[in-house]
Design a protein around this motif. Sequence first.
Motif, PDB file in Angstrom:
ATOM      1  N   VAL A  51       1.037  -1.102   0.047  1.00 47.24           N
ATOM      2  CA  VAL A  51      -0.343  -0.223   0.259  1.00 47.24           C
ATOM      3  C   VAL A  51       0.620   1.673  -0.006  1.00 47.24           C
ATOM      4  O   VAL A  51       0.584   2.148  -0.612  1.00 47.24           O
ATOM      5  CB  VAL A  51      -1.153  -0.426   1.164  1.00 47.24           C
ATOM      6  CG1 VAL A  51      -1.800   1.224   0.869  1.00 47.24           C
ATOM      7  CG2 VAL A  51      -1.868  -1.300   1.007  1.00 47.24           C
ATOM      8  N   TRP A  61      -3.268  -0.007  -7.533  1.00 51.10           N
ATOM      9  CA  TRP A  61      -3.124  -1.559  -6.762  1.00 51.10           C
ATOM     10  C   TRP A  61      -4.163  -2.329  -7.608  1.00 51.10           C
ATOM     11  O   TRP A  61      -4.870  -2.354  -8.109  1.00 51.10           O
ATOM     12  CB  TRP A  61      -4.863  -0.340  -5.747  1.00 51.10           C
ATOM     13  CG  TRP A  61      -4.816  -1.964  -4.338  1.00 51.10           C
ATOM     14  CD1 TRP A  61      -5.803  -2.541  -4.250  1.00 51.10           C
ATOM     15  CD2 TRP A  61      -3.212  -2.360  -4.279  1.00 51.10           C
ATOM     16  NE1 TRP A  61      -5.988  -3.557  -3.124  1.00 51.10           N
ATOM     17  CE2 TRP A  61      -4.624  -3.143  -2.706  1.00 51.10           C
ATOM     18  CE3 TRP A  61      -2.678  -1.668  -3.169  1.00 51.10           C
ATOM     19  CZ2 TRP A  61      -3.562  -3.931  -1.903  1.00 51.10           C
ATOM     20  CZ3 TRP A  61      -1.931  -3.028  -2.102  1.00 51.10           C
ATOM     21  CH2 TRP A  61      -3.037  -3.586  -1.814  1.00 51.10           C
ATOM     22  N   ILE A 153     -14.550  -0.297   0.323  1.00 47.21           N
ATOM     23  CA  ILE A 153     -13.271  -1.274  -0.634  1.00 47.21           C
ATOM     24  C   ILE A 153     -14.213  -1.202  -2.333  1.00 47.21           C
ATOM     25  O   ILE A 153     -13.304  -1.042  -3.050  1.00 47.21           O
ATOM     26  CB  ILE A 153     -15.005  -2.601  -0.610  1.00 47.21           C
ATOM     27  CG1 ILE A 153     -13.388  -3.370   1.326  1.00 47.21           C
ATOM     28  CG2 ILE A 153     -13.956  -3.569  -1.460  1.00 47.21           C
ATOM     29  CD1 ILE A 153     -15.037  -4.382   1.633  1.00 47.21           C
ATOM     30  N   VAL A 156     -11.544   1.467  -3.028  1.00 46.77           N
ATOM     31  CA  VAL A 156     -10.252   1.651  -3.393  1.00 46.77           C
ATOM     32  C   VAL A 156     -10.178   1.065  -4.890  1.00 46.77           C
ATOM     33  O   VAL A 156      -9.542   0.731  -5.809  1.00 46.77           O
ATOM     34  CB  VAL A 156      -9.783   0.357  -2.636  1.00 46.77           C
ATOM     35  CG1 VAL A 156      -8.314   0.259  -2.869  1.00 46.77           C
ATOM     36  CG2 VAL A 156      -9.772   1.034  -0.988  1.00 46.77           C
ATOM     37  N   ASP A 161      -6.271   2.702  -5.971  1.00 48.84           N
ATOM     38  CA  ASP A 161      -5.497   3.216  -4.552  1.00 48.84           C
ATOM     39  C   ASP A 161      -6.110   3.044  -3.542  1.00 48.84           C
ATOM     40  O   ASP A 161      -6.900   2.909  -2.920  1.00 48.84           O
ATOM     41  CB  ASP A 161      -5.796   4.214  -5.225  1.00 48.84           C
ATOM     42  CG  ASP A 161      -5.071   5.505  -3.974  1.00 48.84           C
ATOM     43  OD1 ASP A 161      -4.362   4.742  -3.189  1.00 48.84           O
ATOM     44  OD2 ASP A 161      -4.301   6.634  -3.927  1.00 48.84           O
ATOM     45  N   ALA A 162      -5.067   1.797  -3.135  1.00 49.18           N
ATOM     46  CA  ALA A 162      -5.486   1.262  -1.303  1.00 49.18           C
ATOM     47  C   ALA A 162      -4.781   2.594  -0.557  1.00 49.18           C
ATOM     48  O   ALA A 162      -4.903   1.997   0.647  1.00 49.18           O
ATOM     49  CB  ALA A 162      -5.250   0.123  -1.388  1.00 49.18           C
ATOM     50  N   THR A 166      -6.980   7.603   0.635  1.00 50.04           N
ATOM     51  CA  THR A 166      -8.520   6.929  -0.377  1.00 50.04           C
ATOM     52  C   THR A 166      -9.500   6.536   0.382  1.00 50.04           C
ATOM     53  O   THR A 166     -11.357   7.017   0.406  1.00 50.04           O
ATOM     54  CB  THR A 166      -8.150   6.252  -1.510  1.00 50.04           C
ATOM     55  OG1 THR A 166      -6.972   6.873  -1.878  1.00 50.04           O
ATOM     56  CG2 THR A 166      -9.138   5.146  -2.113  1.00 50.04           C
ATOM     57  N   VAL A 167      -9.517   5.633   1.178  1.00 50.66           N
ATOM     58  CA  VAL A 167     -10.427   5.037   2.140  1.00 50.66           C
ATOM     59  C   VAL A 167     -10.765   5.778   3.242  1.00 50.66           C
ATOM     60  O   VAL A 167     -12.255   6.279   3.378  1.00 50.66           O
ATOM     61  CB  VAL A 167      -9.272   3.731   2.840  1.00 50.66           C
ATOM     62  CG1 VAL A 167     -10.385   3.837   4.227  1.00 50.66           C
ATOM     63  CG2 VAL A 167      -9.264   2.624   2.464  1.00 50.66           C
ATOM     64  N   PRO A 182      -5.945   1.394   6.400  1.00 54.71           N
ATOM     65  CA  PRO A 182      -6.627   1.179   4.918  1.00 54.71           C
ATOM     66  C   PRO A 182      -6.975  -0.843   5.015  1.00 54.71           C
ATOM     67  O   PRO A 182      -6.796  -1.439   3.606  1.00 54.71           O
ATOM     68  CB  PRO A 182      -5.815   1.887   4.062  1.00 54.71           C
ATOM     69  CG  PRO A 182      -4.647   1.838   4.577  1.00 54.71           C
ATOM     70  CD  PRO A 182      -4.470   1.313   5.473  1.00 54.71           C
ATOM     71  N   HIS A 185      -9.509  -3.178   3.857  1.00 60.48           N
ATOM     72  CA  HIS A 185     -10.456  -2.312   2.735  1.00 60.48           C
ATOM     73  C   HIS A 185      -9.308  -2.407   1.510  1.00 60.48           C
ATOM     74  O   HIS A 185      -9.827  -3.446   0.514  1.00 60.48           O
ATOM     75  CB  HIS A 185     -10.221  -1.304   2.139  1.00 60.48           C
ATOM     76  CG  HIS A 185     -11.209  -1.131   4.058  1.00 60.48           C
ATOM     77  ND1 HIS A 185     -10.429   0.088   4.498  1.00 60.48           N
ATOM     78  CD2 HIS A 185     -12.836  -0.688   4.327  1.00 60.48           C
ATOM     79  CE1 HIS A 185     -10.612  -0.141   6.329  1.00 60.48           C
ATOM     80  NE2 HIS A 185     -12.329  -0.301   5.827  1.00 60.48           N
ATOM     81  N   ALA A 186      -8.010  -2.760   1.556  1.00 58.99           N
ATOM     82  CA  ALA A 186      -7.081  -3.051   0.296  1.00 58.99           C
ATOM     83  C   ALA A 186      -7.330  -4.235   0.435  1.00 58.99           C
ATOM     84  O   ALA A 186      -7.210  -4.912  -1.032  1.00 58.99           O
ATOM     85  CB  ALA A 186      -5.846  -2.727   1.280  1.00 58.99           C
ATOM     86  N   SER A 189     -10.627  -5.464  -1.517  1.00 58.08           N
ATOM     87  CA  SER A 189     -10.629  -4.678  -2.363  1.00 58.08           C
ATOM     88  C   SER A 189      -9.617  -5.946  -4.089  1.00 58.08           C
ATOM     89  O   SER A 189     -10.223  -6.024  -4.717  1.00 58.08           O
ATOM     90  CB  SER A 189      -9.636  -3.829  -2.618  1.00 58.08           C
ATOM     91  OG  SER A 189      -8.306  -2.941  -2.304  1.00 58.08           O
TER      92      SER A 189
END
Length: 674
Positions: A51, A61, A153, A156, A161-162, A166-167, A182, A185-186, A189
């Motif tokens: 990340v 990402w 999610i 992203v 972009d994680a 961004t989150v 993040p 969610h990374a 995603s």
Amino acid sequence: MTWVSFLPSLVLAGLLVMVPGLAAGAVAGLRRDALWGLAPLLSLTGIALGVLLGPRLGLAWGLAPVAVGSLVLCAVTAAVGLGSWAWGRMRGPAGGAVRVARSRSWRALLPSGAYALAVLATSGWMAAITVHAIGDVSSMPQNLDAVFHLNAIERVVAHRDASPATVSATAVSTTPVPFYPPLFHAMGSLLVLVTGATPFAAANVLAVVIAAVAWPVSVLLLTGAVHGSRVQVLLPAGMAAATLAVFPYLLLSFGVLWPNSLGLAAVPAVVVLVAVVLGLVRVPGLGRGRATALGLVSAIGLAYAHPGTVFSVVALAVPMGAAALTKLVLRSWPRGGVRRWGSLALVALVAGAVKWYWPGILDDPLFKPVRSFDWPATRTLEQAFGEAIALSTEYSPAAWLVAGLVVVGAGLSLHRHRGRWLVLTHATLVYLYVQAAGSDDQLSSDLTMFWYNDRFRLAAMLAITAVPLAALALGEAFDRVLVAARHLSRRRPLPLPLTRWVALGLVVVALVALTPGDLSPFGPYITVTKSYRPASADEVLLDPQEQRLYAEKLAPTGPQDTATVVGNPWNGSSLAGAASGREPVFGHLVTTPDADRALLKERFNQLDSDPAVCAAVRRLHVGYATEDTDYFQPWDRRTRTYPGLVDLQKVRGLTPIAHEGSVTIYRVTGCGRG
């Protein structure tokens, strides 16, 4: 939708949790159970590095940044392993032993049989519990925070972009955007990007992997480090861990606190590292130097999973450090001289440092957002203490059987002079829970502010120390049953291995039989289902029919279709984006909006007469609007803070394109967007 169709997502999630950490641990020189038990912790750091480094290398990402982060992590841990090897060579005769061990390293990469058996049994049972409780793989927890995480999610995925910014921008559109962890969610995603899962399915798949993979391998490593990797301890301990509702099931339901559960699942492995550094346990192949280095490296992953888990490590390390200092003084005192006074000086130095730095920590601006959010006490001190002992909350039933085993295990630890630090650590967590749940005074605020004074986050931490303590009691039960089995088999002697397996089987069967339910123990099951299938219709944010309607009518037609969707988030409109892949204007029920979004909150239904509204609509690329006359928790006053997003059927410039039940979807045809 069935879980079978999402097997690729489950496999990918399991690989993300284990493979980067296994590779990094192997090059660091970790072997056997330590290699596998530390894998989820190190994997968090590998993904976090992806990340961090992906945007700097111009990588969108996906799996490529994860691979880069994992390689960087392996380079760092290889340096740790090389340093440990060099230190071993400097120590002389041990070098030959090191060379012999390395010549057979391929075998040392496998876990011990006891650990592997316990992990497989625990993982299977916890997976069955979690899958059964969640139900449909595309269902969602009907609670406030699930909206943010699902939209994060999707965000992203849309932006590739994680990053934390961004989150965080899912709910905060002003600048500067605060940090938000993040990692959950990374990873979610990645499941969407690689396997085509929806954000709903991706979140549920990760929840299962957290419960059935990351948690068992970590907590059983801690149990084995304290009591030894014996199958008669590890297997019943795993079964006990599966029946505790306070973790991981509580955090997979309440909130929902998915990022916290991701980080906290790996915390037992950090406890092992801290215990090794302090000399409280010995783990083969994990000396103090290697444990210190890996602990520092893992801090990155924990912080990116959730900063609260870093504070959890501190809360666990403080009593462990106190136990280590006490042990040092007791050993040094009879020797007198420099050793005695040196140990006392060290205690004084630590106490002075705490007294000096603690006020500064409380006043640190970094913790201002945490201090500003305070969960009020809902229990008396006596009630809170009873809940902590029973390992329960109002959202999760008491685990009386495991709680009794914890008490017995604590008594055995104190009596045998082994693992006393674990008893002290568990008592500290009990005290913190009591403060959060039963007190609103300044001391409670100062001690528990790192977790928002939230009793549920603190209740989850109790499982970390409860499982090893219960394991000791279960091991004692096994020994007693084994003695009885040997006595009974004198008339018809049985082979010793068979006698042991009979004793172990009796202990496990008794544990399962005394736990309510079959493969879905009462406590964990109802804890999860309370969130996924609430009893009241007023607690339902998005039902399957709405989810299907949004997915069918709002799905983007192609990469060029970047129109957003707006609606009052308290009636489920906030999840139109996660269901369809179209970005929502309001990604959470509680947001910090910029000027354009604040204007739409107040006057979107005036777009046919207010040029300022149309200008905001164009800047935000609003192409669709939704309205639902059924609200989530309609008694909450915040449902009425979106006056501009009601009575949309009367607005010229909005054309209805779909209607089902209480939900209507409109296309924005006014403001020159027809």
